[in-house]
Design an enzyme around this catalytic site. Structure first.
Site, PDB file in Angstrom:
ATOM      1  CD  GLU A  64      -2.908  -1.220   2.294  1.00  0.00           C
ATOM      2  OE1 GLU A  64      -3.018  -0.213   3.014  1.00  0.00           O
ATOM      3  OE2 GLU A  64      -3.563  -2.251   2.492  1.00  0.00           O
ATOM      4  CD  GLU A 105      -4.007  -6.352   4.148  1.00  0.00           C
ATOM      5  OE1 GLU A 105      -4.736  -5.706   4.909  1.00  0.00           O
ATOM      6  OE2 GLU A 105      -2.773  -6.480   4.312  1.00  0.00           O
TER       7      GLU A 105
END
Length: 506
Positions: free
Chosen positions: A322, A435
């Protein structure tokens, strides 16, 4: 005499045709790089509407030309980026003010000047800044300039410079002007992985679960695993599914957790080992990108490499996920708006592990679904480390629910369509969802999972998907309050939906 005139006419026609053809080619090409003088080239970008004069020692790279045009020499980099904020809340003024926040918030960087400058008729807003020079990096480019040209309140073009020497902007780029936009940008380069010499077990896992997998295998994040491994065993029993992949987190403030890793290996679980380049310094978590590049964490990395060698079992190594989100300390927004530093630290770690003979790590590169801030200098493509350094492209998107203002309930396809197909076009790597989950607030969680299991196999490049079985908390409340409940093991309806869905993927 007539023959001489006819010959001259033919020569003139050929010459005129060649000039017109060259002119037509220049006008129809999306970008052009032509000789301007003995020391300079002229670069024209028709779709984004600008042209500039640059030192001809700079070599052009347009691998991701839709995002930026990059010019580079040994000690100098010039990048030109285009932003269009139409139909967004952003504007040219927000871009200027917000862009500096990350620099101002990082003590490693110092703004040394800010002013407007006329480039032969075109006004640009210049921000100069710098950081300490890294002793371990040859020709470290630690002097920076951002030059912003506003076409309108919703369009800007930014020239980003960095140099190993103090910048003389007028010498590097004596002219810049906005032009009429025309045509479309040519397509970007398609990236593909390089074949690796994995050890036997890792190659088998990579081939079976990622390269040649015709279905989706699911992994899980269970916050108590492996300290309380019986909890995962209970979940697997209730769901009638054996998760081959488990997710663990770590940073440079924590040692390699040998007992945890060995427990996962004992249970036959491949760990998605997430490592952040952060450390606790004077009681506060700090980014250590620059310190890593300066060799100050070599002992930690060498010990980590030796631990992976001793572990001798496949690892999905997810480094700095991220990165295009400003909530992480290693995002370029907070590190000088310089994505090269992210790439350099990634390559530094990769190369050190390679030198130490590590052959059981599958490197997973994992941007966030959207870039925050959504500016070109923070575009996810700017963080790509290169084909040799990435084995798997990771995807992350959550249905966060609607607990917080501005968040909305999203189906699985609403969360993934908008960037999965973009990734699939740009990368030939196998993919995994590193995820994901569905929160409880805002909709029917069991129906969300039913829908997800029914359609995830349509995303045929996704080979592994890791369910996140945890909770987020609202820190603004005095009492402990769950804001996003991502658990899949609490409500019986959700348990039934997940169990029934998993049966089709066993």
């Amino acid at each position: 005499m007539r023959q001489k005139k006819l010959l001259a006419l033919i020569i003139l026609m050929i010459f005129t045709l060649s000039i017109n053809t060259a002119y037509a080619d220049e006008q129809t090409a999306s970008t052009n790089l032509t000789t301007y003088s003995s020391a300079y080239n002229k670069y024209s970008n028709h779709p984004y509407g600008y042209e500039m004069t640059l030192l001809n020692s700079l070599k052009l790279n347009e691998d991701i030309g839709t995002v930026k045009s990059r010019f580079e020499s040994e000690g100098l980099v010039v990048e030109v980026l285009y932003d269009n904020f139409t139909n967004t809340l952003n504007s040219s003024s927000i871009y200027l003010n917000y862009g500096n926040r990350g620099i101002l918030g990082n003590p490693d960087f110092k703004i040394t000047g800010e002013y407007n400058h006329n480039f032969n008729g075109e006004w640009g807003h210049i921000v100069l800044y710098e950081r300490k020079k890294l002793s371990n990096v040859e020709n470290d480019r630690n002097f920076y300039a951002n030059i912003t040209f506003a076409r309108s309140s919703k369009e800007v073009i930014t020239v980003f410079m960095k140099s190993s020497q103090p910048l003389y902007i007028d010498y590097i780029m004596p002219d810049f002007k906005l032009t009429k936009k025309s045509g479309t940008m040519k397509e970007d380069k398609v990236f593909e992985p390089v074949e690796k010499n994995f050890d036997e077990q890792t190659k088998k896992f990579y081939d079976e679960y990622l390269l040649n997998n015709e279905k989706v295998d699911f992994g899980i994040f269970e916050p108590t695993f492996p300290l309380y491994s019986y909890r995962l065993a209970q979940i697997e029993q209730s769901l009638d599914y054996n998760f081959p992949v488990v997710l663990l987190y770590n940073s440079f403030s924590l040692p390699y957790k040998k007992d945890y890793m060995n427990k996962a290996k004992e249970l036959g679980k491949v760990v998605e080992y997430t490592l952040y380049t952060t450390d606790i310094i004077n009681g506060k978590e700090e980014d250590i990108t620059l310190e890593i590049l300066d060799g100050k964490y070599d002992d930690y990395l060498i010990h980590l490499a030796q631990s992976f060698n001793e572990y001798d079992f496949p690892v999905l190594f997810r480094l700095n996920n991220e990165m295009n989100g400003e909530w992480v300390l290693y995002s370029s927004h907070k590190v000088g708006k310089d994505t090269d530093l992210f790439i350099a630290s990634w390559r530094y770690i990769y190369d050190l592990f390679k030198e130490q003979g590590v052959d059981n790590l599958i490197f997973v590169w994992n941007p966030n679904e959207k870039s925050f801030p959504d500016f070109s200098y923070n575009d996810y493509l700017c963080y790509y480390p290169g084909n040799e350094y990435v084995d798997v492209v990771g995807l992350t998107a959550y249905n966060t629910g609607n607990y917080y203002k501005g968040e909305t309930w999203r189906s699985f396809s609403q969360a993934y369509d908008h960037f999965y197909y973009d990734y699939a076009k740009r990368f030939k790597h196998p993919m995994m969802i590193t995820e994901f989950s569905c929160a409880s607030a805002g909709g029917n969680k069991s129906l969300w999972h039913q829908d997800m299991f029914n359609i995830i196999n349509r995303y045929d490049r996704i080979k592994i998907a890791v369910l996140w079985n945890g909770q987020d908390y609202d820190n603004s409340k005095p009492e402990k309050t769950v804001s996003r409940n991502y658990r899949i093991d609490l409500e019986q309806e959700v348990i039934n939906a997940v169990r029934n869905g998993l049966q089709n993927y066993k």
